[in-house]
Design a protein around this motif. Structure first.
Motif, short mmCIF file in Angstrom:
data_model
loop_
_atom_site.label_atom_id
_atom_site.label_comp_id
_atom_site.label_asym_id
_atom_site.label_seq_id
_atom_site.Cartn_x
_atom_site.Cartn_y
_atom_site.Cartn_z
N MET A 16 -4.36 1.82 -12.36
CA MET A 16 -3.73 0.85 -11.92
C MET A 16 -2.61 0.40 -12.92
N HIS A 17 -2.92 0.66 -14.16
CA HIS A 17 -1.87 0.09 -14.82
C HIS A 17 -0.50 0.68 -15.05
N CYS A 18 -0.75 2.07 -14.66
CA CYS A 18 0.41 2.95 -14.27
C CYS A 18 0.96 2.72 -13.09
N VAL A 19 0.21 2.50 -12.03
CA VAL A 19 0.74 2.24 -10.62
C VAL A 19 1.66 0.80 -10.61
N ASN A 20 0.92 -0.26 -11.11
CA ASN A 20 1.55 -1.62 -11.08
C ASN A 20 2.93 -1.67 -11.80
N GLY A 21 2.76 -0.84 -13.01
CA GLY A 21 4.19 -0.77 -13.52
C GLY A 21 5.44 -0.26 -12.59
N CYS A 22 4.98 0.87 -11.97
CA CYS A 22 6.03 1.61 -10.95
C CYS A 22 6.17 0.79 -9.68
N VAL A 23 5.34 -0.20 -9.30
CA VAL A 23 5.42 -0.74 -8.06
C VAL A 23 6.23 -2.04 -8.03
N ALA A 24 5.93 -2.59 -9.28
CA ALA A 24 6.54 -4.19 -9.26
C ALA A 24 8.06 -4.19 -9.27
N PRO B 164 0.82 -1.02 -0.06
CA PRO B 164 -0.15 0.00 -0.04
C PRO B 164 0.71 1.20 0.03
N ALA B 165 1.85 1.29 0.64
CA ALA B 165 2.73 2.51 0.74
C ALA B 165 3.48 2.65 -0.68
N LEU B 166 3.84 1.55 -1.21
CA LEU B 166 4.31 1.68 -2.58
C LEU B 166 3.39 2.33 -3.67
N GLN B 167 2.14 1.84 -3.37
CA GLN B 167 1.18 2.11 -4.45
C GLN B 167 0.90 3.59 -4.20
N GLU B 168 0.85 3.90 -2.99
CA GLU B 168 0.40 5.57 -2.57
C GLU B 168 1.70 6.34 -3.43
N GLU B 169 2.94 5.91 -3.08
CA GLU B 169 4.02 6.61 -3.78
C GLU B 169 3.90 6.75 -4.97
N CYS B 170 3.62 5.71 -5.78
CA CYS B 170 3.69 5.62 -7.36
C CYS B 170 2.50 6.63 -7.84
N GLU B 171 1.36 6.48 -7.01
CA GLU B 171 0.19 7.32 -7.45
C GLU B 171 0.56 8.72 -7.65
N GLN B 172 1.44 9.15 -6.65
CA GLN B 172 1.79 10.62 -6.51
C GLN B 172 2.89 10.97 -7.32
N SER B 173 3.65 9.74 -8.04
CA SER B 173 5.08 10.25 -8.98
C SER B 173 4.50 10.94 -10.01
N ALA B 174 5.48 11.51 -10.43
CA ALA B 174 5.45 12.46 -11.65
C ALA B 174 4.58 11.53 -12.92
N LYS B 175 5.16 10.39 -12.95
CA LYS B 175 4.84 9.57 -14.38
C LYS B 175 3.14 9.29 -13.97
N CYS B 176 2.72 8.86 -12.99
CA CYS B 176 1.15 8.76 -12.67
C CYS B 176 0.43 9.40 -12.28
#
Length: 109
Positions: free
Chosen positions: A93-101, A50-62
Motif C-alpha cells: 500500500m505504500h507504493c499504491v498510495n504514493g501512486c494514487v494520491a 478503488p479503481a485508481l488503487q487497482e490501476e496502480c497495483e498493476q502499474s510497472a512501479k508497484c
C-alpha cells in the motif's frame, strides 16, 4: 457571598421543573404546513479510489511489490511461513498510495 449567588447575578437561573408552555395553533396554519416539501437529493459521486488503487497495483512501479506480497500471503496461508509471520513488511500500500494520491487529488473538485 456563595459561588452560586455570584454566578446567578450574571446569568439568569432556569429551573428544570418549570412546566412547558404549549402554543395553540390555529387549524389554518396546520393545513398550510402539511403540504409536502420536495427536497432535491444530490446524487453521490462515484468513488474513484478503488479503481485508481487497482490501476496502480498493476502499474510497472508497484507490480514487483504486488507480486512479492502475493507470494508472501500464499506462503503464510499455506502454513509454510515463520511463526507469527504476517507479510506486513511486504504490504504494497505504500507504493499504491504514493501512486494514487496525485491522480486522486487532481480529479477531486
Amino acid at each position: 457571598m456563595s459561588l452560586s449567588s455570584f454566578f446567578s447575578s450574571f446569568v439568569s437561573v432556569v429551573h428544570a421543573d418549570a412546566p412547558e408552555e404549549k402554543e395553540v395553533k390555529e387549524p389554518q396554519e396546520e393545513e398550510a404546513q402539511e403540504e409536502p416539501q420536495e427536497e432535491e437529493e444530490e446524487e453521490e459521486p462515484e468513488d474513484i479510489l478503488p479503481a485508481l488503487q487497482e490501476e496502480c497495483e498493476q502499474s510497472a512501479k508497484c507490480a514487483p511489490f504486488a507480486k512479492h506480497f502475493q507470494h508472501c500471503e500464499e506462503k503464510v496461508n499455506a502454513g509454510e511461513g515463520f511463526k507469527g509471520e504476517d507479510c506486513v513488511e511486504e504490504f504494497l500500500m505504500h507504493c499504491v498510495n504514493g501512486c494514487v494520491a496525485p491522480k486522486l487529488f487532481s480529479k477531486l473538485k
